[in-house]
Scaffold this motif. Structure first.
Motif, PDB file in Angstrom:
ATOM      1  N   GLY A 127     -31.886 -69.438   2.024  1.00 45.69           N
ATOM      2  CA  GLY A 127     -32.737 -68.287   1.762  1.00 45.69           C
ATOM      3  C   GLY A 127     -32.782 -67.323   2.935  1.00 45.69           C
ATOM      4  O   GLY A 127     -32.641 -66.106   2.763  1.00 45.69           O
ATOM      5  N   TRP A 128     -32.977 -67.867   4.136  1.00 46.02           N
ATOM      6  CA  TRP A 128     -33.110 -66.996   5.301  1.00 46.02           C
ATOM      7  C   TRP A 128     -31.774 -66.375   5.711  1.00 46.02           C
ATOM      8  O   TRP A 128     -31.671 -65.146   5.853  1.00 46.02           O
ATOM      9  CB  TRP A 128     -33.706 -67.779   6.473  1.00 46.02           C
ATOM     10  N   LEU A 129     -30.741 -67.200   5.862  1.00 49.67           N
ATOM     11  CA  LEU A 129     -29.471 -66.700   6.387  1.00 49.67           C
ATOM     12  C   LEU A 129     -28.555 -66.129   5.306  1.00 49.67           C
ATOM     13  O   LEU A 129     -28.081 -64.998   5.419  1.00 49.67           O
ATOM     14  CB  LEU A 129     -28.750 -67.821   7.144  1.00 49.67           C
ATOM     15  N   VAL A 130     -28.305 -66.915   4.257  1.00 46.03           N
ATOM     16  CA  VAL A 130     -27.336 -66.479   3.237  1.00 46.03           C
ATOM     17  C   VAL A 130     -27.881 -65.290   2.451  1.00 46.03           C
ATOM     18  O   VAL A 130     -27.198 -64.270   2.274  1.00 46.03           O
ATOM     19  CB  VAL A 130     -26.971 -67.648   2.309  1.00 46.03           C
ATOM     20  N   GLN A 149     -38.735 -66.302   1.116  1.00 43.91           N
ATOM     21  CA  GLN A 149     -39.026 -67.687   0.740  1.00 43.91           C
ATOM     22  C   GLN A 149     -38.300 -68.653   1.680  1.00 43.91           C
ATOM     23  O   GLN A 149     -38.866 -69.658   2.119  1.00 43.91           O
ATOM     24  CB  GLN A 149     -38.593 -67.934  -0.706  1.00 43.91           C
ATOM     25  N   GLY A 150     -37.037 -68.363   1.978  1.00 47.21           N
ATOM     26  CA  GLY A 150     -36.287 -69.221   2.892  1.00 47.21           C
ATOM     27  C   GLY A 150     -36.893 -69.230   4.279  1.00 47.21           C
ATOM     28  O   GLY A 150     -37.002 -70.292   4.917  1.00 47.21           O
ATOM     29  N   PHE A 151     -37.288 -68.057   4.762  1.00 45.23           N
ATOM     30  CA  PHE A 151     -37.924 -67.968   6.081  1.00 45.23           C
ATOM     31  C   PHE A 151     -39.200 -68.793   6.109  1.00 45.23           C
ATOM     32  O   PHE A 151     -39.469 -69.517   7.084  1.00 45.23           O
ATOM     33  CB  PHE A 151     -38.222 -66.496   6.401  1.00 45.23           C
ATOM     34  N   GLU A 152     -39.976 -68.714   5.021  1.00 48.57           N
ATOM     35  CA  GLU A 152     -41.239 -69.454   4.968  1.00 48.57           C
ATOM     36  C   GLU A 152     -41.014 -70.965   4.977  1.00 48.57           C
ATOM     37  O   GLU A 152     -41.748 -71.708   5.615  1.00 48.57           O
ATOM     38  CB  GLU A 152     -42.015 -69.025   3.714  1.00 48.57           C
ATOM     39  N   ILE A 153     -39.977 -71.428   4.281  1.00 47.74           N
ATOM     40  CA  ILE A 153     -39.650 -72.860   4.290  1.00 47.74           C
ATOM     41  C   ILE A 153     -39.305 -73.312   5.708  1.00 47.74           C
ATOM     42  O   ILE A 153     -39.807 -74.338   6.202  1.00 47.74           O
ATOM     43  CB  ILE A 153     -38.486 -73.164   3.327  1.00 47.74           C
ATOM     44  N   LEU A 154     -38.433 -72.551   6.377  1.00 50.42           N
ATOM     45  CA  LEU A 154     -38.036 -72.931   7.737  1.00 50.42           C
ATOM     46  C   LEU A 154     -39.207 -72.833   8.709  1.00 50.42           C
ATOM     47  O   LEU A 154     -39.332 -73.657   9.622  1.00 50.42           O
ATOM     48  CB  LEU A 154     -36.886 -72.044   8.213  1.00 50.42           C
ATOM     49  N   HIS A 155     -40.072 -71.849   8.528  1.00 52.69           N
ATOM     50  CA  HIS A 155     -41.239 -71.723   9.406  1.00 52.69           C
ATOM     51  C   HIS A 155     -42.150 -72.930   9.252  1.00 52.69           C
ATOM     52  O   HIS A 155     -42.671 -73.471  10.242  1.00 52.69           O
ATOM     53  CB  HIS A 155     -42.000 -70.433   9.076  1.00 52.69           C
ATOM     54  N   HIS A 156     -42.341 -73.361   8.010  1.00 55.22           N
ATOM     55  CA  HIS A 156     -43.177 -74.537   7.757  1.00 55.22           C
ATOM     56  C   HIS A 156     -42.576 -75.781   8.419  1.00 55.22           C
ATOM     57  O   HIS A 156     -43.295 -76.560   9.057  1.00 55.22           O
ATOM     58  CB  HIS A 156     -43.300 -74.755   6.244  1.00 55.22           C
ATOM     59  N   LEU A 157     -41.256 -75.940   8.281  1.00 50.67           N
ATOM     60  CA  LEU A 157     -40.601 -77.123   8.851  1.00 50.67           C
ATOM     61  C   LEU A 157     -40.574 -77.067  10.376  1.00 50.67           C
ATOM     62  O   LEU A 157     -40.845 -78.068  11.052  1.00 50.67           O
ATOM     63  CB  LEU A 157     -39.176 -77.246   8.307  1.00 50.67           C
ATOM     64  N   SER A 158     -40.234 -75.914  10.910  1.00 48.16           N
ATOM     65  CA  SER A 158     -40.110 -75.824  12.371  1.00 48.16           C
ATOM     66  C   SER A 158     -41.457 -75.962  13.070  1.00 48.16           C
ATOM     67  O   SER A 158     -41.519 -76.306  14.256  1.00 48.16           O
ATOM     68  CB  SER A 158     -39.451 -74.503  12.771  1.00 48.16           C
ATOM     69  N   SER A 159     -42.551 -75.706  12.329  1.00 52.22           N
ATOM     70  CA  SER A 159     -43.895 -75.858  12.896  1.00 52.22           C
ATOM     71  C   SER A 159     -44.487 -77.231  12.597  1.00 52.22           C
ATOM     72  O   SER A 159     -45.655 -77.486  12.952  1.00 52.22           O
ATOM     73  CB  SER A 159     -44.819 -74.773  12.322  1.00 52.22           C
ATOM     74  N   GLY A 160     -43.719 -78.093  11.949  1.00 53.27           N
ATOM     75  CA  GLY A 160     -44.230 -79.401  11.538  1.00 53.27           C
ATOM     76  C   GLY A 160     -43.954 -80.487  12.550  1.00 53.27           C
ATOM     77  O   GLY A 160     -44.026 -80.273  13.766  1.00 53.27           O
ATOM     78  N   THR A 161     -43.611 -81.642  12.046  1.00 53.28           N
ATOM     79  CA  THR A 161     -43.349 -82.789  12.914  1.00 53.28           C
ATOM     80  C   THR A 161     -42.025 -82.585  13.661  1.00 53.28           C
ATOM     81  O   THR A 161     -41.203 -81.738  13.280  1.00 53.28           O
ATOM     82  CB  THR A 161     -43.251 -84.070  12.082  1.00 53.28           C
ATOM     83  N   PRO A 162     -41.798 -83.360  14.736  1.00 53.70           N
ATOM     84  CA  PRO A 162     -40.505 -83.261  15.422  1.00 53.70           C
ATOM     85  C   PRO A 162     -39.325 -83.499  14.480  1.00 53.70           C
ATOM     86  O   PRO A 162     -38.277 -82.854  14.614  1.00 53.70           O
ATOM     87  CB  PRO A 162     -40.599 -84.349  16.498  1.00 53.70           C
ATOM     88  N   GLU A 163     -39.514 -84.426  13.534  1.00 50.31           N
ATOM     89  CA  GLU A 163     -38.436 -84.704  12.580  1.00 50.31           C
ATOM     90  C   GLU A 163     -38.167 -83.489  11.681  1.00 50.31           C
ATOM     91  O   GLU A 163     -37.018 -83.161  11.384  1.00 50.31           O
ATOM     92  CB  GLU A 163     -38.785 -85.925  11.726  1.00 50.31           C
ATOM     93  N   GLN A 164     -39.232 -82.821  11.247  1.00 49.58           N
ATOM     94  CA  GLN A 164     -39.064 -81.630  10.407  1.00 49.58           C
ATOM     95  C   GLN A 164     -38.404 -80.496  11.195  1.00 49.58           C
ATOM     96  O   GLN A 164     -37.526 -79.785  10.673  1.00 49.58           O
ATOM     97  CB  GLN A 164     -40.420 -81.182   9.854  1.00 49.58           C
ATOM     98  N   HIS A 165     -38.820 -80.319  12.435  1.00 50.56           N
ATOM     99  CA  HIS A 165     -38.207 -79.286  13.275  1.00 50.56           C
ATOM    100  C   HIS A 165     -36.724 -79.572  13.462  1.00 50.56           C
ATOM    101  O   HIS A 165     -35.886 -78.650  13.384  1.00 50.56           O
ATOM    102  CB  HIS A 165     -38.913 -79.219  14.631  1.00 50.56           C
ATOM    103  N   ALA A 166     -36.383 -80.828  13.703  1.00 50.16           N
ATOM    104  CA  ALA A 166     -34.973 -81.196  13.887  1.00 50.16           C
ATOM    105  C   ALA A 166     -34.180 -80.940  12.607  1.00 50.16           C
ATOM    106  O   ALA A 166     -33.015 -80.513  12.668  1.00 50.16           O
ATOM    107  CB  ALA A 166     -34.879 -82.663  14.299  1.00 50.16           C
ATOM    108  N   MET A 167     -34.793 -81.189  11.448  1.00 50.47           N
ATOM    109  CA  MET A 167     -34.122 -80.941  10.179  1.00 50.47           C
ATOM    110  C   MET A 167     -33.833 -79.447  10.015  1.00 50.47           C
ATOM    111  O   MET A 167     -32.735 -79.050   9.605  1.00 50.47           O
ATOM    112  CB  MET A 167     -34.994 -81.433   9.015  1.00 50.47           C
ATOM    113  N   ALA A 168     -34.829 -78.612  10.356  1.00 46.41           N
ATOM    114  CA  ALA A 168     -34.632 -77.171  10.256  1.00 46.41           C
ATOM    115  C   ALA A 168     -33.544 -76.699  11.213  1.00 46.41           C
ATOM    116  O   ALA A 168     -32.682 -75.888  10.849  1.00 46.41           O
ATOM    117  CB  ALA A 168     -35.943 -76.439  10.548  1.00 46.41           C
ATOM    118  N   GLN A 169     -33.556 -77.215  12.435  1.00 47.84           N
ATOM    119  CA  GLN A 169     -32.547 -76.801  13.414  1.00 47.84           C
ATOM    120  C   GLN A 169     -31.146 -77.224  12.973  1.00 47.84           C
ATOM    121  O   GLN A 169     -30.185 -76.460  13.101  1.00 47.84           O
ATOM    122  CB  GLN A 169     -32.867 -77.416  14.779  1.00 47.84           C
ATOM    123  N   ASP A 170     -31.034 -78.417  12.424  1.00 47.41           N
ATOM    124  CA  ASP A 170     -29.732 -78.893  11.947  1.00 47.41           C
ATOM    125  C   ASP A 170     -29.189 -78.003  10.840  1.00 47.41           C
ATOM    126  O   ASP A 170     -27.987 -77.676  10.812  1.00 47.41           O
ATOM    127  CB  ASP A 170     -29.871 -80.335  11.443  1.00 47.41           C
TER     128      ASP A 170
END
Length: 331
Positions: free
Chosen positions: A140-143, A179-200
């Motif tokens: 959503g964010w990039l593509v 919508q894509g930005f919001e998903i990544l924002h939610h993940l990157s602001s979450g647990t370390p595991e969620q942030h790592a998932m977003a970064q990956d």
């Protein structure tokens, strides 16, 4: 008196020759006016439009697949509803674009046959897998963000039906990007595991997103002609630079790092400079050697075959009502 064909001299006086038609076409394009389906156009212009619009339409319907397989696995009912609406939008975009292509004298069934046979392309970006929920956010964010940069100028395309179709498509794509930005924002602001998932996910989608704009200008055989005809408004490299300049501050807001050690701000040019793109990967995916090429086409062909009964029923319904309308007129 019987009606006779006009003499060759009278015909020539009434109907402009091809040179005059070509001159009128060039004047229309130069004046920023629209070419419409009944207007004369060079055959090469028509073929270029068919190729571009068909590739765009194919990309929309193939692009339903990477995210569609997450509808049943989205983490909440709200996320399911949003994703379902997005995939439905993409189907609609494909239909708008096939309709635009049909104004050029081709049939969408023919275009789909060419897609299924591998004789027409779709965007290489959709041949990558989506192993985690964060991939939906990255798409959503990039593509979709790259698609907006590429497609907003097409609303000023010289061919009317294509330009008009893009107005609604771009409005809907802007929602998808948010919508894509919001998903990544939610993940990157979450647990370390969620942030790592977003970064990956961002690490895997960044470079293919830059490839979406096509090869460099000096290696793009169709770009110059499309720009001269005002089908395209900007070159591949210009659009790619716009996207990078837009994405870098957004990545900072997300707290995510773009996977390019050479990425830096260039105060002299007023743009972000970025590293070299691996065009070998791009061409390999185009040749059908991407991670999901075969899977995407196989799924599309199977869906098309399984939907044959719907098309047959629609045709029968239309024929029945056409016959009834004809009978009423005759009566």
């Amino acid at each position: 008196m019987p009606v006779t064909d006009p003499s060759p001299a009278l015909q020539a006086a009434v109907e402009p020759d091809e040179a005059a038609l070509a001159e009128r076409f060039e004047r229309t394009v130069a004046a920023e006016e629209r070419i419409e389906p009944r207007d004369w156009m060079p055959e090469a212009y028509r073929k270029t439009l068919i190729r571009q619009i068909a590739q765009h339409a194919h990309s929309e319907i193939i692009g339903m697949q990477p995210e569609g397989n997450w509808i049943t696995r989205a983490p909440s009912l709200r996320r399911k509803a949003i994703l379902l609406a997005k995939v439905q939008d993409e189907a609609g975009h494909g239909l708008y674009l096939y309709s635009a292509a049909e104004t050029l004298g081709v049939d969408r069934a023919e275009l789909l046959d060419l897609l299924h046979a591998g004789r027409q392309k779709y965007s290489s970006i959709f041949n990558y897998p989506t192993p985690t929920w964060a991939d939906v956010g990255a798409i959503g964010w990039l593509v979709d963000g790259a698609a907006i940069v590429n497609q907003v100028p097409i609303t000023r395309c010289s061919y009317g039906p294509y330009a008009r179709a893009m107005v609604r498509i771009c409005k809907e794509e802007s929602f998808h990007q948010r919508q894509g930005f919001e998903i990544l924002h939610h993940l990157s602001s979450g647990t370390p595991e969620q942030h790592a998932m977003a970064q990956d996910a961002v690490d895997r989608w960044w470079w293919p997103s830059l490839m979406m704009f096509g090869p460099p200008d000096d290696a793009s055989p169709n770009s110059a002609r499309s720009m001269a005809w005002k089908i395209k408004r900007f070159s591949n490299d210009e659009l790619r630079q716009r996207f990078v300049d837009m994405a870098v501050p957004q990545a900072e807001a997300l707290g995510l790092t773009l996977p390019d050690p050479e990425l830096r701000w260039d105060a002299e040019s007023g743009h972000y400079r970025f590293g070299a793109i691996d065009w070998t990967e791009f061409h390999e995916v185009l040749r059908g050697n991407g991670p999901c090429n075969a899977l995407r086409v196989e799924h599309r062909v199977r869906a098309h075959e399984e939907g044959a009964w719907v098309r047959e029923a629609a045709d029968a319904y239309a024929a029945k009502h056409a016959a009834r309308a004809g009978a009423e007129v005759a009566a």
